[in-house]
Design a protein around this motif. Structure first.
Motif, PDB file in Angstrom:
ATOM      1  N   ASP A  64       0.823  -1.210   0.000  1.00 23.98           N
ATOM      2  CA  ASP A  64       0.000   0.000   0.000  1.00 23.98           C
ATOM      3  C   ASP A  64       0.856   1.259   0.000  1.00 23.98           C
ATOM      4  O   ASP A  64       0.569   2.212  -0.722  1.00 23.98           O
ATOM      5  CB  ASP A  64      -0.931   0.010   1.215  1.00 23.98           C
ATOM      6  N   GLY A  66       3.874   1.564  -1.126  1.00 25.36           N
ATOM      7  CA  GLY A  66       4.496   1.681  -2.443  1.00 25.36           C
ATOM      8  C   GLY A  66       3.555   2.291  -3.467  1.00 25.36           C
ATOM      9  O   GLY A  66       3.956   3.160  -4.260  1.00 25.36           O
ATOM     10  N   MET A  67       2.307   1.865  -3.443  1.00 30.25           N
ATOM     11  CA  MET A  67       1.312   2.428  -4.364  1.00 30.25           C
ATOM     12  C   MET A  67       1.054   3.896  -4.036  1.00 30.25           C
ATOM     13  O   MET A  67       0.947   4.732  -4.939  1.00 30.25           O
ATOM     14  CB  MET A  67       0.009   1.636  -4.275  1.00 30.25           C
ATOM     15  N   LEU A  69       3.161   5.938  -2.687  1.00 30.83           N
ATOM     16  CA  LEU A  69       4.347   6.662  -3.132  1.00 30.83           C
ATOM     17  C   LEU A  69       4.291   6.938  -4.633  1.00 30.83           C
ATOM     18  O   LEU A  69       4.641   8.034  -5.085  1.00 30.83           O
ATOM     19  CB  LEU A  69       5.608   5.887  -2.773  1.00 30.83           C
ATOM     20  N   LEU A  70       3.835   5.968  -5.416  1.00 30.81           N
ATOM     21  CA  LEU A  70       3.679   6.179  -6.858  1.00 30.81           C
ATOM     22  C   LEU A  70       2.660   7.283  -7.151  1.00 30.81           C
ATOM     23  O   LEU A  70       2.884   8.128  -8.030  1.00 30.81           O
ATOM     24  CB  LEU A  70       3.251   4.887  -7.545  1.00 30.81           C
ATOM     25  N   VAL A  71       1.549   7.278  -6.432  1.00 22.58           N
ATOM     26  CA  VAL A  71       0.540   8.324  -6.626  1.00 22.58           C
ATOM     27  C   VAL A  71       1.129   9.691  -6.303  1.00 22.58           C
ATOM     28  O   VAL A  71       0.900  10.666  -7.023  1.00 22.58           O
ATOM     29  CB  VAL A  71      -0.713   8.025  -5.773  1.00 22.58           C
ATOM     30  N   VAL A  73       4.299  10.627  -6.459  1.00 19.30           N
ATOM     31  CA  VAL A  73       5.259  11.008  -7.504  1.00 19.30           C
ATOM     32  C   VAL A  73       4.529  11.499  -8.748  1.00 19.30           C
ATOM     33  O   VAL A  73       4.900  12.525  -9.332  1.00 19.30           O
ATOM     34  CB  VAL A  73       6.198   9.830  -7.831  1.00 19.30           C
ATOM     35  N   PHE A  74       3.470  10.807  -9.149  1.00 19.66           N
ATOM     36  CA  PHE A  74       2.713  11.243 -10.319  1.00 19.66           C
ATOM     37  C   PHE A  74       2.027  12.580 -10.066  1.00 19.66           C
ATOM     38  O   PHE A  74       1.932  13.414 -10.962  1.00 19.66           O
ATOM     39  CB  PHE A  74       1.695  10.192 -10.745  1.00 19.66           C
ATOM     40  N   GLN A  75       1.550  12.802  -8.864  1.00 17.26           N
ATOM     41  CA  GLN A  75       0.938  14.093  -8.524  1.00 17.26           C
ATOM     42  C   GLN A  75       1.970  15.211  -8.627  1.00 17.26           C
ATOM     43  O   GLN A  75       1.695  16.268  -9.196  1.00 17.26           O
ATOM     44  CB  GLN A  75       0.351  14.028  -7.114  1.00 17.26           C
ATOM     45  N   THR A  78       2.787  15.813 -12.440  1.00 20.55           N
ATOM     46  CA  THR A  78       1.772  16.313 -13.369  1.00 20.55           C
ATOM     47  C   THR A  78       1.191  17.666 -12.992  1.00 20.55           C
ATOM     48  O   THR A  78       0.765  18.408 -13.872  1.00 20.55           O
ATOM     49  CB  THR A  78       0.621  15.309 -13.512  1.00 20.55           C
TER      50      THR A  78
END
Length: 119
Positions: A64, A66-67, A69-71, A73-75, A78
């Protein structure tokens, strides 16, 4: 220790929600496009990051986190690009009061693009 993390997570969730609310109010209340763009990006990004931190503190699972953290980074990747495109579109459509600008780097370019192509 889990209780402290839960309280910190709850605090981050409340702070993130309040920043998101402030961003929404700013978008509705600010008078011009550049102010609205600022309100839509600055507090909103910090609010989303605080919400994600609060969720990570509550879930604590490596998958969770890790996911999340990906969100995050994308935020972070973008939101500045979106703000740049919104600002440029507002400038090109004439919705920007040029007297409010400290520096106008796009003034010498034609609205449809100069000799170097589209801006």
């Amino acid at each position: 220790m889990a209780t402290i993390a839960d309280w910190l997570g709850a605090g981050c969730l409340v702070a993130g929600a309040l920043l998101g609310l402030a961003a929404g109010i700013g978008v509705l209340r600010f008078p011009d496009a550049l102010s609205r763009m600022h309100a839509a990006t600055k507090p909103q990004v910090l609010g989303v990051l605080l919400l994600l931190l609060g969720i990570a503190l509550r879930l604590r699972s490596p998958a969770d986190v890790g996911m999340i953290l990906l969100v995050a980074v994308f935020q972070l990747a973008t939101a500045p690009v979106a703000a740049q495109m919104i600002g440029r579109a507002a400038y090109r459509s004439g919705r920007v009061d040029r007297s409010l600008l400290d520096a106008d780097e796009l003034a010498e370019r034609a609205p449809g693009g100069g000799p170097a192509g589209p801006a």
